[in-house]
Write a protein that holds these residues in place. Structure first.
Motif, PDB file in Angstrom:
ATOM      1  N   ARG A 283       0.945  -1.105   0.041  1.00 33.12           N
ATOM      2  CA  ARG A 283      -0.026  -0.062   0.048  1.00 33.12           C
ATOM      3  C   ARG A 283       0.888   1.309   0.070  1.00 33.12           C
ATOM      4  O   ARG A 283       1.992   1.336   0.514  1.00 33.12           O
ATOM      5  CB  ARG A 283      -0.866  -0.088   1.050  1.00 33.12           C
ATOM      6  N   ALA A 284       0.396   2.392  -0.516  1.00 29.21           N
ATOM      7  CA  ALA A 284       0.976   3.705  -0.507  1.00 29.21           C
ATOM      8  C   ALA A 284       0.887   4.305   0.993  1.00 29.21           C
ATOM      9  O   ALA A 284      -0.111   3.965   1.632  1.00 29.21           O
ATOM     10  CB  ALA A 284       0.307   4.605  -1.294  1.00 29.21           C
ATOM     11  N   SER A 285       1.981   4.695   1.376  1.00 33.90           N
ATOM     12  CA  SER A 285       2.044   5.345   2.819  1.00 33.90           C
ATOM     13  C   SER A 285       3.141   6.263   2.631  1.00 33.90           C
ATOM     14  O   SER A 285       4.201   6.145   1.841  1.00 33.90           O
ATOM     15  CB  SER A 285       2.043   4.327   3.734  1.00 33.90           C
ATOM     16  N   ARG A 286       3.479   6.985   3.807  1.00 27.69           N
ATOM     17  CA  ARG A 286       4.884   7.867   3.799  1.00 27.69           C
ATOM     18  C   ARG A 286       5.901   6.885   3.874  1.00 27.69           C
ATOM     19  O   ARG A 286       6.926   7.301   3.407  1.00 27.69           O
ATOM     20  CB  ARG A 286       4.705   8.462   5.311  1.00 27.69           C
ATOM     21  N   GLU A 287       5.740   5.749   4.630  1.00 26.94           N
ATOM     22  CA  GLU A 287       6.956   4.756   4.691  1.00 26.94           C
ATOM     23  C   GLU A 287       7.340   4.181   3.150  1.00 26.94           C
ATOM     24  O   GLU A 287       8.617   3.629   2.808  1.00 26.94           O
ATOM     25  CB  GLU A 287       6.673   3.612   5.557  1.00 26.94           C
ATOM     26  N   THR A 288       6.252   4.143   2.222  1.00 29.73           N
ATOM     27  CA  THR A 288       6.550   3.518   0.967  1.00 29.73           C
ATOM     28  C   THR A 288       6.760   4.475  -0.197  1.00 29.73           C
ATOM     29  O   THR A 288       7.095   3.997  -1.301  1.00 29.73           O
ATOM     30  CB  THR A 288       5.472   2.433   0.445  1.00 29.73           C
TER      31      THR A 288
END
Length: 306
Positions: A283-288
């Protein structure tokens, strides 16, 4: 080859066949995805009535669900900056006065982009020789994302293994959201009401799947359910088995949960569609989020056996 008739006329395909009866088609102009899969004459993958339209329909159409006008094939890659329902997200990180938001169509844009062919052939010198094909697919916009997918597809010459090795790189100069989902679609006749699931998943979820009605129905409403992975290792194996066709056929999906940490199943048992999908995802996130020049790597394996 090039398709010369029907809705897909004009697009390029790679056709791969090996000595054990494994057959694949790669849709070069549709994200370098695998659009067909057979095992010893039995259809394993799923194909829709869309018949790989070319050029593809706009994914932005119909309030962002134009994806359904294109959806077709064994493996459909979703991303590279978004997957899931259509919607809008913040785009201020691209720093442009007319681009405060970005519209994300259902399951993203990469599956409708055409690839540049890097090469193809057979590597005989390996202990397990492989047929291979490589392509580069770009998803880009001025004052937006510039994400490049480099894909290598391998098929063992003397086995039943398919390998997909992907590298996604941010070729832009701004941090960019990144998400990816592999829609691995199974269809008739491999998919029928006798199909059973096994592997490294939560046992109660597998028991529920194996006991439920999987026959096509006119009024079935498709749905997606996320299923927890149940293994201490980084490698996840999920298997489908049909004992009633071709003397019994098994298909194993193998993926690395360090890079694809989540997994779900799409049930689409409606008459005229009748599909089942395994969906490993990130999933898209700040971490990815990918920084300029940063890369993310993914490996997917499919083992077909009788």
């Amino acid at each position: 080859m090039q398709v010369e008739d029907g809705p897909g006329r004009g697009q390029r395909l790679f056709i791969l066949r090996n000595s054990t009866g494994l057959g694949l088609e790669i849709a070069v102009d549709r994200g370098f995805d695998i659009c067909s899969a057979t095992w010893r004459g039995v259809n394993i993958g799923w194909n829709s009535a869309n018949n790989l339209p070319w050029p593809p329909n706009s994914v932005d159409a119909e309030d962002g669900v134009g994806f359904y006008r294109n959806l077709d094939g064994f493996i459909v890659t979703c991303g590279l900056d978004h997957f899931g329902a259509a919607g809008r997200s913040d785009a201020t990180h691209f720093m442009h006065k007319h681009r405060k938001e970005v519209f994300n169509p259902l399951h993203g844009r990469i599956s409708s982009q055409r690839a540049t062919i890097s090469g193809y052939g057979i590597e005989w010198e390996k202990d397990a020789p492989v047929i291979w094909a490589e392509g580069v697919v770009r998803q880009s916009s001025v004052f937006g994302e510039n994400l490049v997918l480099r894909r290598r597809v391998e098929v063992e010459v003397f086995g039943g293994t398919i390998r997909i090795n992907d590298i996604v790189e941010n070729r832009g100069f701004r941090p960019t959201p990144h998400a990816i989902l592999y829609h691995v679609n199974f269809g008739y006749p491999f998919l029928d009401e006798t199909i059973r699931i096994a592997g490294n998943l939560e046992p109660s979820q597998m028991e529920m799947f194996n006991s439920e009605n999987k026959a096509p129905r006119d009024n079935f409403i498709d749905y997606f359910s996320e299923i927890p992975v149940a293994t201490d290792t980084s490698e996840v194996v999920v298997e489908l088995c049909n004992e009633t066709i071709g003397g019994g056929i098994r298909t194993q999906l193998v993926f690395d949960r360090d890079n694809l940490p989540d997994f779900g199943i799409w049930r689409a048992f409606q008459s005229g569609v009748y599909a089942l999908a395994f969906e490993p995802m990130r999933r898209a996130s700040r971490e990815t989020e990918l920084l300029p020049g940063e890369r993310a790597s993914y490996r997917l394996g499919l083992n077909l056996m009788s």
